[in-house]
Design an enzyme around this catalytic site. Structure first.
Site, short mmCIF file in Angstrom:
data_model
loop_
_atom_site.label_atom_id
_atom_site.label_comp_id
_atom_site.label_asym_id
_atom_site.label_seq_id
_atom_site.Cartn_x
_atom_site.Cartn_y
_atom_site.Cartn_z
N GLY A 244 0.85 -1.19 0.00
CA GLY A 244 0.00 0.00 0.00
C GLY A 244 0.88 1.23 0.00
N GLU B 177 -13.87 17.79 4.55
CA GLU B 177 -14.47 16.64 5.21
C GLU B 177 -14.68 16.96 6.68
OE1 GLU B 177 -12.13 13.17 4.26
OE2 GLU B 177 -12.38 13.50 2.12
N ARG C 124 -15.94 12.27 12.82
CA ARG C 124 -16.59 11.00 12.52
C ARG C 124 -17.19 10.27 13.71
NH1 ARG C 124 -12.56 8.49 8.16
NH2 ARG C 124 -13.16 10.08 6.67
N HIS D 84 -13.91 1.07 9.77
CA HIS D 84 -13.21 1.74 8.68
C HIS D 84 -11.71 1.84 8.92
CE1 HIS D 84 -12.72 4.54 5.38
NE2 HIS D 84 -12.26 5.49 6.17
N ARG E 254 -9.24 9.62 14.41
CA ARG E 254 -8.48 10.20 13.30
C ARG E 254 -9.28 11.26 12.56
NH1 ARG E 254 -8.11 8.76 7.58
NH2 ARG E 254 -9.74 7.23 8.02
P1 FAD Z 1 -2.68 -0.89 2.86
O1 FAD Z 1 -2.85 0.04 1.76
O2 FAD Z 1 -3.91 -1.53 3.38
O3 FAD Z 1 -1.69 -2.06 2.40
C1 FAD Z 1 -1.50 -3.18 3.21
C2 FAD Z 1 -0.62 -4.17 2.47
O4 FAD Z 1 -0.15 -5.16 3.37
C3 FAD Z 1 -1.34 -4.92 1.36
O5 FAD Z 1 -0.47 -4.99 0.26
C4 FAD Z 1 -1.52 -6.32 1.94
O6 FAD Z 1 -1.57 -7.35 0.99
C5 FAD Z 1 -0.26 -6.43 2.77
N1 FAD Z 1 -0.32 -7.45 3.83
C6 FAD Z 1 -1.09 -7.46 4.94
N2 FAD Z 1 -0.84 -8.55 5.66
C7 FAD Z 1 0.12 -9.24 5.00
C8 FAD Z 1 0.78 -10.47 5.23
N3 FAD Z 1 0.51 -11.26 6.29
N4 FAD Z 1 1.70 -10.89 4.33
C9 FAD Z 1 1.98 -10.14 3.23
N5 FAD Z 1 1.38 -8.98 2.96
C10 FAD Z 1 0.46 -8.54 3.84
N6 FAD Z 1 -7.44 7.63 4.19
C11 FAD Z 1 -7.23 8.91 3.80
O7 FAD Z 1 -6.30 9.56 4.27
N7 FAD Z 1 -8.04 9.48 2.87
C12 FAD Z 1 -9.09 8.81 2.30
O8 FAD Z 1 -9.78 9.35 1.47
C13 FAD Z 1 -9.35 7.49 2.73
N8 FAD Z 1 -10.39 6.80 2.22
C14 FAD Z 1 -10.54 5.49 2.55
C15 FAD Z 1 -11.57 4.75 1.96
C16 FAD Z 1 -11.68 3.40 2.22
C17 FAD Z 1 -12.80 2.61 1.57
C18 FAD Z 1 -10.77 2.77 3.10
C19 FAD Z 1 -10.89 1.30 3.38
C20 FAD Z 1 -9.78 3.50 3.72
C21 FAD Z 1 -9.66 4.86 3.46
N9 FAD Z 1 -8.65 5.62 4.04
C22 FAD Z 1 -8.46 6.91 3.66
C23 FAD Z 1 -7.65 4.99 4.90
C24 FAD Z 1 -6.40 4.70 4.07
O9 FAD Z 1 -6.77 4.31 2.78
C25 FAD Z 1 -5.56 3.60 4.70
O10 FAD Z 1 -5.38 3.84 6.06
C26 FAD Z 1 -4.20 3.53 4.04
O11 FAD Z 1 -4.35 3.41 2.64
C27 FAD Z 1 -3.41 2.38 4.58
O12 FAD Z 1 -2.23 2.25 3.82
P2 FAD Z 1 -1.15 1.16 4.25
O13 FAD Z 1 -0.03 1.29 3.30
O14 FAD Z 1 -0.88 1.29 5.69
O15 FAD Z 1 -1.90 -0.25 4.09
C1 SIN Z 2 -13.72 9.29 2.99
O1 SIN Z 2 -13.45 9.55 1.82
O2 SIN Z 2 -14.78 9.61 3.54
C2 SIN Z 2 -12.71 8.57 3.79
C3 SIN Z 2 -11.68 9.52 4.19
C4 SIN Z 2 -10.82 8.92 5.25
O3 SIN Z 2 -11.04 7.79 5.69
O4 SIN Z 2 -9.91 9.62 5.67
#
Ligand code: FAD
Ligand code: SIN
Length: 538
Positions: free
Chosen positions: A11, A115, A291, A352, A387
């Protein structure tokens, strides 16, 4: 396999860190492991955007800092908030340089959204698919970086520490070291050992612990559970953020489609079944209150009316105005027969975001040596008890950068030829005494039970008796799952269940320790706040 830098997760946090390390050390090897397809991440589903102070005429760092602190309800680490808000702007510029595109006004300025909890328009976005665009840009840049090896479908089972060398490791062991990970390679079906000088956990969130969540199937809290098993520190797990407006689709369980908060930022109004715009009864900021407040208000209205959903009213938008910002939501609703210009959108809160996680310091260092954590799996102190919207993508990039900065120094000054033991002595995975699984029902039924009890007992509103019941039932599920794990060949399904039961237990345990209602943790037996805010570390 040996690698210099190991990254778990593809991610925004994992990819940002990997790119920076790879560009700084073209001669070193960087390995990214991900358990699914590389873009199947929470990041890909982010809609609203990324918060950042871009318009210094109207906005300021101080205002963004203040909004974050208010949302966090007394538990944010102010120093960390300042770091993220101020350094975030540089990180946004970097991802733009890597190719991410954010919507612009005709004069070339960014189109900024608003937001809940934000006092100004400061959310950069790409329509309503911001995360997909950021993930695309990062993966494209990764593909062009030769010293990064990205491997899909590699499920990380556990961190390797002194425990695997035969030493007793407890929470009070002073220098727990991470030497890499054991991985179930789903391509070769083999369990492999990957030894790394430095490991970053970027495993994302844990929404799948609940029955209804905006998170995809990968969000099972694996990183948090691995660190807990390795005796590392975990913090503030009780603060699970429920997004107020997930699309309500009867019968749909697992991942719910999100209706971004930016829709309310542009004028969408929450209504109950009598058509009343009920938010004004709950908070002067109405639909754009933080939220925790909006989700609780919806929960209360659902209880009063005995219904499973409320409405988001966008019928005053024209199709042109709505689709300019939210084309994806428009299409999704239309595919279900909801024309948002005529019909109100049925919505309900869904799990979420996890504000707590692996405890890290201001350089993304965990309590385990050589192990960093960034993104949603980490608890940096930015979010406190709740958050602020769109601060998560920002935090992930800022702490990926800080992990990179610290890890770069560490790898440069460490003399690895002088290691105190022979790395080849790390044993292979021990699968002795395990057999092929006999029936999946033992896993799937436990999963259902866990999701149900977490949703019903440890949701938006909690009390002591519900937490106590949840704890007892989780003890039983834990005991049964550990017994199954001891005798069964590992699979992602079994390991994810085991990890989610651990995460559920950590959420309940932290919730039981908090004798107050604060931010996202609302316990009707402790409606007041304690005067001295405190974090809960396990
Ligand atoms: P992720 O992007 O979730 O990546 C996790 C990675 O870890 C994946 O590749 C997965 O396969 C890998 N992984 C997990 N466990 C294992 C394992 N055991 N072995 C190997 N790989 C593993 N935040 C904002 O700031 N703005 C927004 O508009 C927003 N909108 C959102 C909308 C939705 C629907 C959601 C669900 C979340 C939203 N968020 C938003 C929150 C934000 O998207 C996430 O918190 C953020 O993207 C997390 O990024 P990350 O890199 O930590 O993890
Ligand atoms: C959203 O777009 O409402 C999600 C934003 C966030 O989780 O920060």
């Amino acid at each position: 396999m040996d690698t210099d830098f190991l990254v778990i997760g593809s991610g925004i946090a994992g990819l940002t860190y990997a790119l920076k390390v790879a560009q700084n050390f073209p001669e070193k090897s960087i390995t990214i492991l991900t358990k699914a397809q590389s873009d199947e991440t929470n990041t890909k589903y982010a809609q609203g955007g990324i918060a950042g102070v871009m318009d210094f005429d109207k906005d300021s760092f101080d205002k963004h800092i203040e909004d974050t602190l208010i949302a966090g309800d007394g538990l944010c680490n102010k120093e960390v908030v300042e770091i993220v808000v101020k350094e975030g702007v540089e990180r946004i510029k970097e991802i733009i340089n890597w190719g991410a595109k954010f919507d612009k006004e005709p004069d070339g300025d960014f189109k900024l959204g608003k937001e809940g909890g934000h006092s100004e328009f400061r959310i950069l976005h790409h329509k309503d698919v911001t995360g997909k665009e950021m993930e695309r840009a990062l993966l494209d840049a990764i593909k062009k970086t030769p010293n990064i090896h990205l491997i899909n479908h590699c499920y990380v089972l556990d961190l390797i520490t002194q425990h695997h060398l035969g030493y007793l490791v407890t929470k009070s062991t002073p220098d727990i070291e991470c030497f890499g990970v054991y991985v179930l390679n789903l391509n070769s079906k083999k369990i492999e050992k990957i030894v790394a000088k430095i490991t970053l956990l970027a495993t994302g969130g844990n929404g799948q612990v609940y029955r209804t969540t905006t998170n995809p199937a990968i969000a099972t809290g694996d990183g948090v559970a691995m660190v807990y098993r390795a005796k590392g520190r975990i913090e503030n797990m009780e603060f699970i953020q429920f997004h107020p407006t997930a699309l309500y689709e009867p019968g749909v369980r697992g991942q719910s489609f999100l209706i971004t908060e930016a829709v309310r930022g542009d004028g969408g109004v929450l209504r109950n079944h009598t058509g009343e715009a009920f938010m004004e009864k709950y908070d002067p900021r109405k639909d754009l209150a933080p939220r925790d407040i909006v989700a609780r208000a919806i929960d209360n209205e659902m209880k009063i009316s005995g219904t499973e959903f409320m409405y988001l009213d966008c019928t005053h938008f024209t199709k042109e105005k709505f689709t300019e910002h939210f084309p994806n939501i428009y299409e999704k609703c239309l595919s279900l027969g909801i024309d948002i210009t005529k019909d109100m959108i049925p919505i309900a809160p869904a799990a979420h975001y996890s504000c707590g996680g692996i405890k890290t310091d201001e350089w993304a260092r965990t309590s385990i040596n050589n192990l960093y954590a960034a993104g949603e799996c980490a608890c940096t102190g930015l979010h406190g008890a709740n958050r602020l919207a769109s601060n998560s993508l920002l935090e992930a990039m800022v702490f990926a950068h800080r992990a990179y900065t610290d890890a770069s120094k560490k790898i440069t000054i460490t003399d690895y030829s002088n290691a105190t033991f022979d790395w080849s002595s790390i044993p292979d995975w021990n699968a002795a005494g395990t057999n092929a699984p006999k029936e999946m029902i033992l896993i799937t039924q436990s999963l259902k039970e866990m999701k149900l009890l977490m949703s019903d007992y440890v949701g938006i509103v909690r009390n002591n008796e519900r937490l106590h019941r949840a704890h007892k039932r989780l003890d039983l599920l834990h005991e049964e799952t550990e017994a199954l794990y001891e005798k069964t060949e590992v699979s992602p399904q079994l390991c994810e269940l085991r990890n989610m039961i651990t995460v559920a237990y950590l959420i309940v345990k932290c919730a039981e320790f908090r004798h107050e209602s604060r931010g996202l943790h609302y316990n009707t037996d402790f409606l007041n706040k304690n005067s001295k805010p405190h974090n809960i570390v396990l």
